[in-house]
Write a protein that holds these residues in place. Structure first.
Motif, short mmCIF file in Angstrom:
data_model
loop_
_atom_site.label_atom_id
_atom_site.label_comp_id
_atom_site.label_asym_id
_atom_site.label_seq_id
_atom_site.Cartn_x
_atom_site.Cartn_y
_atom_site.Cartn_z
N ARG A 1 0.84 -1.20 0.00
CA ARG A 1 0.00 0.00 0.00
C ARG A 1 0.87 1.24 0.00
NH1 ARG A 1 -5.54 -0.73 2.30
NH2 ARG A 1 -5.94 -2.98 2.39
N CYS A 2 0.61 2.10 -0.95
CA CYS A 2 1.31 3.38 -1.04
C CYS A 2 0.37 4.48 -0.54
CB CYS A 2 1.74 3.66 -2.48
SG CYS A 2 2.50 5.28 -2.72
N HIS A 3 0.68 5.00 0.65
CA HIS A 3 -0.17 6.04 1.27
C HIS A 3 0.46 7.40 0.99
CE1 HIS A 3 -3.49 6.88 4.10
NE2 HIS A 3 -2.80 7.98 4.35
N ARG A 4 -0.32 8.29 0.35
CA ARG A 4 0.26 9.55 -0.12
C ARG A 4 -0.03 10.75 0.79
NH1 ARG A 4 -2.86 12.87 -3.62
NH2 ARG A 4 -5.06 12.30 -3.75
N GLY B 1 -0.36 16.21 1.43
CA GLY B 1 0.00 15.22 0.42
C GLY B 1 1.44 15.34 -0.05
N MET B 2 2.01 14.21 -0.46
CA MET B 2 3.41 14.16 -0.91
C MET B 2 3.46 13.93 -2.42
SD MET B 2 4.96 11.82 2.17
CE MET B 2 3.55 10.69 2.17
N THR B 3 4.38 14.61 -3.07
CA THR B 3 4.53 14.44 -4.52
C THR B 3 5.31 13.17 -4.84
OG1 THR B 3 6.54 15.81 -4.50
CG2 THR B 3 4.44 16.91 -4.96
N GLU B 4 6.09 12.65 -3.89
CA GLU B 4 6.86 11.43 -4.13
C GLU B 4 6.85 10.58 -2.86
OE1 GLU B 4 10.54 11.59 -6.51
OE2 GLU B 4 11.53 10.61 -4.80
N VAL B 5 6.58 9.29 -3.04
CA VAL B 5 6.50 8.36 -1.91
C VAL B 5 7.34 7.13 -2.23
CG1 VAL B 5 4.99 6.96 -0.45
CG2 VAL B 5 4.18 9.17 -1.36
N GLY C 1 -7.40 15.48 -0.44
CA GLY C 1 -8.55 14.91 -1.12
C GLY C 1 -8.72 13.43 -0.88
N GLN C 2 -9.27 12.74 -1.88
CA GLN C 2 -9.57 11.30 -1.80
C GLN C 2 -8.44 10.49 -2.46
OE1 GLN C 2 -10.97 8.65 -0.94
NE2 GLN C 2 -12.97 9.10 0.02
N ILE C 3 -8.70 9.20 -2.63
CA ILE C 3 -7.74 8.21 -3.16
C ILE C 3 -6.43 8.30 -2.38
CG2 ILE C 3 -6.80 7.13 -5.24
CD1 ILE C 3 -8.64 8.80 -6.92
N PRO C 4 -6.47 8.05 -1.09
CA PRO C 4 -5.26 8.16 -0.28
C PRO C 4 -4.25 7.04 -0.53
CG PRO C 4 -7.07 7.32 1.05
CD PRO C 4 -7.66 7.69 -0.27
N GLU C 5 -4.72 5.90 -1.08
CA GLU C 5 -3.82 4.76 -1.21
C GLU C 5 -3.92 4.10 -2.59
OE1 GLU C 5 -3.28 2.90 3.28
OE2 GLU C 5 -4.79 2.07 1.94
#
Length: 523
Positions: free
Chosen positions: A375-378, A486-490, A514-518
């Motif tokens: 899971r990539c959490h932004r 939010g982060m531009t790079e994870v 916003g939405q779509i956190p993962e």
């Protein structure tokens, strides 16, 4: 015209031998008057008049490629060059025009003219199986320079002086592709011939062409052809390609098993897939794929596709299917009624599901491990109440790119901030406007700030260094949690994910919030 370097001096010599026409004519007449003289001195012409002109220069010596880098012939010769190239493709057409060499400024271009050309050919190849052969011309020197196998064939200690060589195990189109690389330094690959070209490149030890074939296969790798390419990569001993095939098969197992290519694999590859611990598929799908393979294998062996013959061709591979790990409904409505199992096997498996004392089975009874999704959490935080996030059928969207190939299995979404609620979610994944995957499903949120997974029907393959668009339209409780900071790079494991805003987003979702956190994916 001869070009001679004078050693020890930085100069060039251009020597022009000028034979006077009249002198040649007079000598010819005198020679004919002497009749049938047997004297060797009369049969040879002594040197005629000539001049030697030496031009000195201090310029550094250059090759033709330096003087004419990738330069096309002059416009006046364009038609002639195109004509010769067309003759080149049509096979066995010699170049009739004099001084054709003058049309091509570099040795590479002049050498390319000899490709598939009978002009000065000193060997021919009869390529292809009986009934589908093609006779192709070759030039031993050029071939020996491009392949150590050809060098040994023509100039080695055991070289045989044959004018015609038969090659029944290579397809003509693949052999031509290899010759084109050797003669023209050009790689021309096609999806329907790349495997045959790889075989030819391996056979004649042309490593750079073989590497190009493998790269071509890796970039075109998908669930539809992964099983066939797995079989071929093992045959050609290409471990990198084998690993890439397994990555696709593991992550998109159900698509790979349902593909037509799965039925074309050999028995050894079938066994290796059925043994695979990380296969990410329901066992009923594995079972049905094995039966489909068995039916096609019966045709290959010219057997009637009866239940008995299907079981015969499957052999011990049948017991690699983990039938006891199926859902009971899948077993009762599928495997138990297929006829492929004996009555005793069916009874024992039913007892395995229901009895406290389970019988011993020949089938593997331990479930496959499958793949663990990452899971990539932004977002670094989430908020609610003070600034509620609302849904009115509008689209939340974000763009992302990865630095390694991954398979997006679904998205993690926020839920209601006002207690438990059910949402209807339409998720979508696009690349340059083309839909790669979408699904409509429901999920239940418990009122917490946790994310809730929503899955695609099948994982979607994502190539590196290309931006994709993730979108969702939610219908349900209007007030929900939303992401902030939010982060531009994870960095997620070995995968780096970059995010940027999407023009498809009409509900406020962007990089910062916003939405779509993962993103949920396999890697």
């Amino acid at each position: 015209i001869l070009m001679v370097d004078e050693k020890g001096k930085n100069m060039k010599c251009l020597t022009f031998f000028l034979m006077l026409p009249e002198t040649v004519k007079n000598r010819s007449k005198k020679s004919s008057k002497k009749g049938n003289s047997s004297s060797s001195s009369n049969s040879k012409l002594p040197p005629v008049c000539y001049e030697i002109i030496t031009l000195k220069t201090r310029k550094k010596k250059k090759m033709a490629a330096d003087i004419f880098p990738r330069k096309k012939p002059a416009n006046t010769n364009t038609t002639a060059v195109q004509q010769y190239h067309q003759q080149n493709l049509n096979n066995n057409n010699t170049i009739p025009a004099p001084n054709w060499q003058g049309l091509y400024p570099t040795i590479r271009e002049r050498n390319a003219v000899m490709f598939n050309n009978d002009l000065m050919a000193d060997v021919h190849f009869v390529v292809g199986p009986p009934g589908g052969t093609q006779r192709l011309p070759g030039h031993k020197y050029v071939l020996a320079v491009g392949s150590s196998v050809f060098h040994a064939m023509f100039y080695g200690e055991l070289a045989e002086d044959k004018d015609e060589i038969r090659i029944p195990d290579v397809e003509p189109a693949a052999f031509l592709a290899m010759l084109k690389y050797i003669y023209c330094d050009e790689i021309d690959l096609a999806a329907d011939t790349v495997l045959a070209t790889l075989y030819a490149a391996k056979k004649y030890i042309v490593p750079h062409l073989a590497r190009a074939c493998v790269n071509f296969l890796e970039t075109s790798l998908s669930a539809k052809n992964a099983c066939v390419l797995l079989s071929q990569s093992c045959l050609f001993e290409e471990p990198d390609l084998t690993q890439r095939c397994w990555e696709v098969i593991d992550a998109q197992a159900e698509l790979a098993l349902k593909s037509e290519g799965f039925c074309d694999i050999d028995f050894q590859t079938l066994e290796s897939i059925l043994r695979r611990e990380t296969l990410n598929a329901k066992e009923i799908v594995v079972f049905e794929a094995a039966l489909n393979w068995a039916e096609v294998e019966c045709q290959r062996q010219e057997l009637t596709a009866t239940i008995e013959n299907k079981r015969k061709v499957l052999g011990k591979a049948l017991y690699l299917i983990r039938i006891p790990t199926m859902a009971l409904d899948d077993f009762a409505n599928g495997a138990a009624q297929s006829g492929i199992l004996t009555l005793n096997e069916t009874n024992d498996i039913f007892l395995w599901y229901t009895a406290a004392k389970k019988p011993e089975l020949q089938f593997v009874s331990k479930p496959r491990k499958g793949l663990v999704p990452q899971r990539c959490h932004r977002f670094q935080s989430c908020a609610y109440r003070s600034n509620q996030w609302r849904y009115r059928g509008r689209c939340d969207s974000i763009q992302f790119a990865v630095d390694k190939r991954v398979f997006i299995a679904g998205f993690g979404l926020y839920g209601s901030s006002c207690g438990s609620a059910e949402y209807s979610a339409k998720i979508e994944l696009k690349r340059q406007g083309v839909i790669l995957g979408q699904n409509l499903s429901k999920y239940f949120s418990d009122g917490s700030s946790n994310t809730f997974p929503v899955w695609f029907e099948y994982p979607v393959q994502i190539e590196p260094d290309t931006f994709y668009t993730a979108s969702v339209i939610l219908d349900g409780n209007e007030l929900s949690y939303f992401g902030q900071e939010g982060m531009t790079e994870v960095q997620c494991g070995k995968v780096t994910v970059q995010f940027q805003c999407s023009s498809d987003s009409t509900n406020g979702t962007g990089v910062q919030g916003g939405q779509i956190p993962e993103l949920i994916f396999y890697a």
